[in-house]
Scaffold this motif. Structure first.
Motif, PDB file in Angstrom:
ATOM      1  N   ALA A  90     101.305 -16.969  45.271  1.00  0.00           N
ATOM      2  CA  ALA A  90     100.135 -16.152  45.271  1.00  0.00           C
ATOM      3  C   ALA A  90      98.933 -16.721  45.566  1.00  0.00           C
ATOM      4  CB  ALA A  90     100.570 -17.335  43.288  1.00  0.00           C
ATOM      5  N   ILE A  91      98.014 -16.102  45.869  1.00  0.00           N
ATOM      6  CA  ILE A  91      97.080 -15.982  46.520  1.00  0.00           C
ATOM      7  C   ILE A  91      95.954 -16.524  45.385  1.00  0.00           C
ATOM      8  CG2 ILE A  91      95.335 -16.265  48.462  1.00  0.00           C
ATOM      9  CD1 ILE A  91      97.138 -14.949  50.173  1.00  0.00           C
ATOM     10  N   ILE A  92      95.246 -17.463  45.639  1.00  0.00           N
ATOM     11  CA  ILE A  92      94.084 -17.790  44.196  1.00  0.00           C
ATOM     12  C   ILE A  92      92.590 -17.819  45.570  1.00  0.00           C
ATOM     13  CG2 ILE A  92      92.490 -18.358  42.251  1.00  0.00           C
ATOM     14  CD1 ILE A  92      95.565 -19.946  42.105  1.00  0.00           C
ATOM     15  N   VAL A  93      92.043 -16.362  45.175  1.00  0.00           N
ATOM     16  CA  VAL A  93      90.703 -16.382  45.839  1.00  0.00           C
ATOM     17  C   VAL A  93      89.323 -17.022  44.876  1.00  0.00           C
ATOM     18  CG1 VAL A  93      91.305 -14.635  47.095  1.00  0.00           C
ATOM     19  CG2 VAL A  93      90.377 -13.650  45.280  1.00  0.00           C
ATOM     20  N   ASP A  94      88.899 -17.356  45.893  1.00  0.00           N
ATOM     21  CA  ASP A  94      87.218 -17.195  45.774  1.00  0.00           C
ATOM     22  C   ASP A  94      86.630 -18.253  44.008  1.00  0.00           C
ATOM     23  OD1 ASP A  94      84.482 -16.786  45.768  1.00  0.00           O
ATOM     24  OD2 ASP A  94      84.221 -15.430  44.157  1.00  0.00           O
ATOM     25  N   THR A  95      88.231 -19.252  43.493  1.00  0.00           N
ATOM     26  CA  THR A  95      87.433 -19.702  42.514  1.00  0.00           C
ATOM     27  C   THR A  95      88.691 -21.510  42.929  1.00  0.00           C
ATOM     28  OG1 THR A  95      87.856 -20.987  40.244  1.00  0.00           O
ATOM     29  CG2 THR A  95      89.009 -19.121  40.890  1.00  0.00           C
ATOM     30  N   SER A  96      88.542 -22.327  42.774  1.00  0.00           N
ATOM     31  CA  SER A  96      89.080 -23.827  42.662  1.00  0.00           C
ATOM     32  C   SER A  96      89.599 -24.581  41.004  1.00  0.00           C
ATOM     33  CB  SER A  96      89.216 -24.532  43.584  1.00  0.00           C
ATOM     34  OG  SER A  96      88.069 -25.135  43.878  1.00  0.00           O
ATOM     35  N   ALA A  97      88.485 -23.516  40.107  1.00  0.00           N
ATOM     36  CA  ALA A  97      88.540 -24.133  38.954  1.00  0.00           C
ATOM     37  C   ALA A  97      89.355 -24.147  37.615  1.00  0.00           C
ATOM     38  CB  ALA A  97      86.854 -24.260  38.448  1.00  0.00           C
ATOM     39  N   ASP A  98      90.049 -24.925  36.543  1.00  0.00           N
ATOM     40  CA  ASP A  98      91.159 -24.396  36.114  1.00  0.00           C
ATOM     41  C   ASP A  98      90.197 -24.005  35.445  1.00  0.00           C
ATOM     42  OD1 ASP A  98      93.958 -25.169  36.142  1.00  0.00           O
ATOM     43  OD2 ASP A  98      93.795 -25.868  33.700  1.00  0.00           O
ATOM     44  N   VAL A  99      89.061 -24.293  34.313  1.00  0.00           N
ATOM     45  CA  VAL A  99      88.515 -23.307  33.173  1.00  0.00           C
ATOM     46  C   VAL A  99      88.272 -22.401  33.689  1.00  0.00           C
ATOM     47  CG1 VAL A  99      85.860 -23.722  33.904  1.00  0.00           C
ATOM     48  CG2 VAL A  99      86.900 -23.827  31.713  1.00  0.00           C
ATOM     49  N   LEU A 100      88.163 -21.811  35.010  1.00  0.00           N
ATOM     50  CA  LEU A 100      87.890 -19.861  35.593  1.00  0.00           C
ATOM     51  C   LEU A 100      88.610 -19.714  35.169  1.00  0.00           C
ATOM     52  CD1 LEU A 100      84.772 -20.502  37.891  1.00  0.00           C
ATOM     53  CD2 LEU A 100      84.600 -20.317  35.415  1.00  0.00           C
ATOM     54  N   GLU A 244      75.421 -25.687  40.925  1.00  0.00           N
ATOM     55  CA  GLU A 244      76.720 -25.996  40.849  1.00  0.00           C
ATOM     56  C   GLU A 244      77.230 -27.624  40.216  1.00  0.00           C
ATOM     57  OE1 GLU A 244      79.868 -27.968  44.891  1.00  0.00           O
ATOM     58  OE2 GLU A 244      77.867 -27.274  45.226  1.00  0.00           O
ATOM     59  N   THR A 245      75.833 -28.560  39.856  1.00  0.00           N
ATOM     60  CA  THR A 245      76.649 -29.696  39.678  1.00  0.00           C
ATOM     61  C   THR A 245      77.099 -29.622  38.036  1.00  0.00           C
ATOM     62  OG1 THR A 245      75.176 -31.229  41.383  1.00  0.00           O
ATOM     63  CG2 THR A 245      75.003 -31.698  38.917  1.00  0.00           C
ATOM     64  N   VAL A 246      75.557 -28.604  37.617  1.00  0.00           N
ATOM     65  CA  VAL A 246      75.387 -28.917  36.148  1.00  0.00           C
ATOM     66  C   VAL A 246      77.311 -27.889  35.485  1.00  0.00           C
ATOM     67  CG1 VAL A 246      74.247 -27.544  33.985  1.00  0.00           C
ATOM     68  CG2 VAL A 246      73.218 -28.552  35.965  1.00  0.00           C
ATOM     69  N   ALA A 247      77.661 -27.027  36.478  1.00  0.00           N
ATOM     70  CA  ALA A 247      78.508 -25.944  35.833  1.00  0.00           C
ATOM     71  C   ALA A 247      79.484 -27.155  36.261  1.00  0.00           C
ATOM     72  CB  ALA A 247      79.026 -25.257  36.872  1.00  0.00           C
ATOM     73  N   GLY A 248      79.347 -27.903  36.638  1.00  0.00           N
ATOM     74  CA  GLY A 248      80.717 -28.948  36.800  1.00  0.00           C
ATOM     75  C   GLY A 248      81.272 -29.831  36.327  1.00  0.00           C
ATOM     76  N   TYR A 249      80.481 -30.485  35.131  1.00  0.00           N
ATOM     77  CA  TYR A 249      80.314 -31.242  34.253  1.00  0.00           C
ATOM     78  C   TYR A 249      80.828 -30.282  32.730  1.00  0.00           C
ATOM     79  CZ  TYR A 249      75.685 -33.379  35.357  1.00  0.00           C
ATOM     80  OH  TYR A 249      75.211 -34.198  36.259  1.00  0.00           O
ATOM     81  N   PHE A 250      81.528 -29.024  32.677  1.00  0.00           N
ATOM     82  CA  PHE A 250      81.833 -28.215  32.208  1.00  0.00           C
ATOM     83  C   PHE A 250      83.110 -27.647  32.146  1.00  0.00           C
ATOM     84  CE2 PHE A 250      77.445 -28.476  30.809  1.00  0.00           C
ATOM     85  CZ  PHE A 250      77.558 -28.202  29.657  1.00  0.00           C
ATOM     86  N   GLY A 251      83.743 -28.120  33.554  1.00  0.00           N
ATOM     87  CA  GLY A 251      84.358 -27.756  34.443  1.00  0.00           C
ATOM     88  C   GLY A 251      84.937 -26.798  35.401  1.00  0.00           C
ATOM     89  N   LYS A 256      75.507 -24.342  45.001  1.00  0.00           N
ATOM     90  CA  LYS A 256      74.189 -25.081  44.351  1.00  0.00           C
ATOM     91  C   LYS A 256      73.223 -24.303  44.095  1.00  0.00           C
ATOM     92  CE  LYS A 256      74.027 -28.186  48.410  1.00  0.00           C
ATOM     93  NZ  LYS A 256      73.238 -29.281  49.895  1.00  0.00           N
ATOM     94  N   TYR A 257      73.021 -22.757  43.770  1.00  0.00           N
ATOM     95  CA  TYR A 257      71.843 -22.369  43.064  1.00  0.00           C
ATOM     96  C   TYR A 257      72.740 -20.931  42.034  1.00  0.00           C
ATOM     97  CZ  TYR A 257      68.028 -24.309  46.399  1.00  0.00           C
ATOM     98  OH  TYR A 257      66.592 -24.686  46.478  1.00  0.00           O
ATOM     99  N   ALA A 258      74.185 -21.420  42.741  1.00  0.00           N
ATOM    100  CA  ALA A 258      73.930 -20.550  41.055  1.00  0.00           C
ATOM    101  C   ALA A 258      76.010 -20.737  41.177  1.00  0.00           C
ATOM    102  CB  ALA A 258      74.605 -18.981  41.974  1.00  0.00           C
ATOM    103  N   ALA A 259      75.975 -20.331  39.906  1.00  0.00           N
ATOM    104  CA  ALA A 259      77.794 -21.122  39.331  1.00  0.00           C
ATOM    105  C   ALA A 259      78.074 -20.997  38.070  1.00  0.00           C
ATOM    106  CB  ALA A 259      77.829 -23.008  39.858  1.00  0.00           C
ATOM    107  N   GLY A 260      79.110 -21.146  37.591  1.00  0.00           N
ATOM    108  CA  GLY A 260      79.466 -20.443  37.197  1.00  0.00           C
ATOM    109  C   GLY A 260      80.470 -21.735  35.943  1.00  0.00           C
ATOM    110  N   LYS A 280      69.389 -34.165  32.797  1.00  0.00           N
ATOM    111  CA  LYS A 280      70.145 -35.391  33.779  1.00  0.00           C
ATOM    112  C   LYS A 280      70.542 -34.432  35.274  1.00  0.00           C
ATOM    113  CE  LYS A 280      75.022 -38.115  33.471  1.00  0.00           C
ATOM    114  NZ  LYS A 280      74.602 -37.526  35.326  1.00  0.00           N
ATOM    115  N   ALA A 281      70.650 -33.607  35.510  1.00  0.00           N
ATOM    116  CA  ALA A 281      71.089 -32.730  36.398  1.00  0.00           C
ATOM    117  C   ALA A 281      70.025 -33.030  37.501  1.00  0.00           C
ATOM    118  CB  ALA A 281      71.799 -31.821  36.887  1.00  0.00           C
ATOM    119  N   ILE A 282      69.026 -32.624  36.694  1.00  0.00           N
ATOM    120  CA  ILE A 282      67.481 -32.875  37.025  1.00  0.00           C
ATOM    121  C   ILE A 282      66.830 -33.789  37.487  1.00  0.00           C
ATOM    122  CG2 ILE A 282      64.977 -32.511  37.313  1.00  0.00           C
ATOM    123  CD1 ILE A 282      65.905 -29.893  35.688  1.00  0.00           C
TER     124      ILE A 282
END
Length: 290
Positions: A90-100, A244-251, A256-260, A280-282
């Motif tokens: 299996a090759i997973i592309v463009d994400t390494s986040a479980d929640v995604l 990226e920091t904010v999205a990281g709080y939620f897994g 840096k300017y666009a995350a999910g 908090k991130a600000i």
């Protein structure tokens, strides 16, 4: 095995490990997250072309339907929603986040497959992987995942045909907004030039995209209604590299300017949590910057 990106030496190790996994595999399934975008789709199709030319049997999988706005990308219709467990890599592309990849992991038999078969993750985000199964990581500093794939292919002298080159160009242009974002490096321009040499034509891609993006009056009216509902919070302080920091709080993760990330709480609850996390991130960003 999970190899974390730490030094330039580990980069070489990751490329070597990825090469070995791909070389040894006969049937490969390429997985996108349930929020497919131009980079994930373009990278998937490019990989399918490259690996297919190597004699591999390749399946492209996504648990959701490819959005209509991306169907100018030739090859999107080869992406399937049924997971083929007969693959041996299996090759997973463009994400390494479980929640995604929640829907992927909830599909019957898929988690067991990923826990019992080699899994390679190819990504360009700096967010540390939080995938909950063993995997080999190939992550490098790049504007898009396809830039990493280009290096993997070119270092191994794998053929990049014209269709693969076009899809890799689409991926780079999509994630960099036409090579205008702050994370665009000289190498991104170099790779774009090489892809042009291989047959990718930005003018043809853009013409096809514009034709496909034409909206009916009803859709434009609906978009206008949605725009009218936009709320501005935190005194307009959000033009900072903290996504990226904010999205990281939620897994989640991303740039840096666009995350999910994916949320399951009620709207009012998640908005409050999101505002608190952003505030908090600000604050943390201001402390670091000073």
């Amino acid at each position: 095995m999970y190899v974390n990106l730490a030094t330039s030496d580990t980069i070489d190790i990751m490329y070597d490990s990825a090469t070995q996994l791909i070389t040894e595999a006969k049937k490969i399934i390429i997985i996108q997250a349930e929020n497919p975008d131009g980079d994930s789709l373009g990278s998937s199709i490019a990989l399918e072309e490259i690996l297919g030319d190597m004699g591999k049997e390749v399946i492209m999988y996504c648990p959701v339907e490819i959005p209509k706005y991306m169907r100018y990308i030739l090859g999107w219709d080869r992406v399937v929603s049924d997971f083929d467990t007969s693959a041996n890599l299996a090759i997973i592309v463009d994400t390494s986040a479980d929640v995604l990849i929640t829907k992927v992991l909830e599909t019957p038999g898929v988690r067991h497959f990923l826990e019992s078969h080699p899994a390679l993750v190819i990504d360009h985000h700096t967010t540390e992987s939080n995938l909950t199964f063993d995997h080999t990581m190939l992550s490098d500093t790049a504007v898009a995942t396809s830039e990493v794939i280009y290096k993997l292919a070119s270092d191994n002298n794998w053929v990049i045909n014209e269709r693969a080159a076009e899809c890799m160009m689409i991926a780079i242009m999509s994630d960099s907004l036409g090579l205008t974002t702050q994370n665009v490096s000289p190498n991104a321009f170099f790779v774009a030039g090489k892809l042009t040499e291989l047959g990718a034509r930005n003018s043809a891609i853009e013409e096809r995209r514009r034709e496909f993006m034409k909206k009916s009056p009803e859709i434009l009216a609906y978009k206008g209604e949605l725009i009218s509902r936009i709320e501005y919070l935190l005194d307009g302080k959000l033009n900072l590299p903290i996504a990226e920091t904010v999205a990281g709080y939620f897994g989640g993760g991303g740039h840096k300017y666009a995350a999910g990330f994916r949320a399951y709480e009620q709207y009012d609850t998640i908005v409050k949590e999101l505002v608190d996390a952003t505030d908090k991130a600000i604050t943390d960003h201001g402390t670091t910057a000073s």
